[in-house]
Design an enzyme around this catalytic site. Structure first.
Site, PDB file in Angstrom:
ATOM      1  N   SER A  45       0.841  -1.203   0.000  1.00  0.00           N
ATOM      2  CA  SER A  45       0.000   0.000   0.000  1.00  0.00           C
ATOM      3  C   SER A  45       0.881   1.260   0.000  1.00  0.00           C
ATOM      4  CB  SER A  45      -0.964  -0.035   1.189  1.00  0.00           C
ATOM      5  OG  SER A  45      -1.942   0.965   1.086  1.00  0.00           O
ATOM      6  N   GLU A 103     -13.273  10.826  -9.644  1.00  0.00           N
ATOM      7  CA  GLU A 103     -13.034  12.074 -10.374  1.00  0.00           C
ATOM      8  C   GLU A 103     -11.598  12.177 -10.885  1.00  0.00           C
ATOM      9  OE1 GLU A 103     -14.114  15.045  -7.529  1.00  0.00           O
ATOM     10  OE2 GLU A 103     -16.259  14.759  -7.834  1.00  0.00           O
ATOM     11  N   HIS A 132      -4.109  -0.878  -4.391  1.00  0.00           N
ATOM     12  CA  HIS A 132      -5.548  -1.198  -4.282  1.00  0.00           C
ATOM     13  C   HIS A 132      -6.216  -0.868  -5.620  1.00  0.00           C
ATOM     14  CE1 HIS A 132      -4.789  -1.485  -0.003  1.00  0.00           C
ATOM     15  NE2 HIS A 132      -4.360  -0.240   0.006  1.00  0.00           N
TER      16      HIS A 132
END
Length: 237
Positions: free
Chosen positions: A95, A113, A137
């Site tokens: 991560s 967005e 992810h």
């Protein structure tokens, strides 16, 4: 010798022992947690000695901007870079730990967005790997738009999107091999033909023509120097 670095996490004392348990379960017994929560700790002689003695560092998840702002430019960071480039040494990150490994780093941006101009925020990472930008992810959180915007702004940089339970084994900053059960998405902007990036206002959608993508799965490889991908179980071999 494995040192787990929990600097990116807001709950380092809770997650550190969990990483130790997980690594012990995998058969690694010489593991400890190196807690660095303030910049002055990154100059502590004991911390520096433990880093110098380590064969592997494992950077946990959390906030990659926290990771770079606490460690960046410290003696700890300098030694980390020296070991990575000059010794038999492994940097591992999940991560935030993965996202911070590159020279250019995404630290913020809404998935929904991400293809609106200005929505993706980019900063400098820890600088172990140049010429790439890493997002994590990737499939689960629908982040491909974040890589598209990052790459169209600097097409020389290869975008790398890591799915869940998936990673890249990068050797000598040259050869990348996909590991784990999921997918790695590569976004190559070197052949972009056109974009409206510099014409539209902030918050407006971005158009991109001829953006090349690759999808890697277990054992597939990609060479960062030749920009060639090899599919392990190719349909054409």
């Amino acid at each position: 010798r494995i040192e787990v670095i929990t600097t990116a996490s807001k709950i380092p004392r809770e997650i550190g022992p969990e990483y130790v348990k997980a690594l012990n379960f995998l058969g690694a017994t010489n593991v400890d947690v190196l807690y660095i929560e303030k910049r002055e700790q990154a100059t502590d002689p004991e911390v520096i000695a433990r880093l110098k003695a380590a064969d592997v560092v494992m950077f946990t998840g959390g906030d990659q901007l926290r990771l770079t702002s606490i460690l960046g430019g410290t003696p700890f960071h300098d030694i980390l870079l020296d070991k990575y480039h000059n010794e038999e040494f492994i940097y591992a990150g999940t991560s935030a730990g993965a996202a911070a490994a590159s020279n250019t780093m995404i630290y913020q941006g809404s998935s929904s967005e991400a293809l609106l101009k200005g929505e993706v925020k980019i900063s400098s990472g820890l600088g172990l790997i140049d010429g790439v930008i890493i997002d994590t992810h990737f499939v689960q959180r629908g982040r491909i738009g974040r890589l598209f915007q990052a790459v169209v702004g600097n097409p020389r940089v290869l975008g790398i999107g890591l799915g869940e339970d998936t990673g890249l084994l990068i050797t000598n900053n040259t050869q990348m091999e996909a590991i784990g059960s999921g997918l790695v998405i590569l976004v190559d902007g070197r052949e972009i033909k056109d974009t409206n990036l510099t014409k539209v206002e902030l918050g407006q959608p971005i158009s991109i023509s001829h953006l090349v993508t690759h999808v890697m799965s277990k054992f597939d490889t990609y060479n960062l120097e030749t920009h060639k991908m090899h599919i392990q179980s190719s349909h054409y071999v």
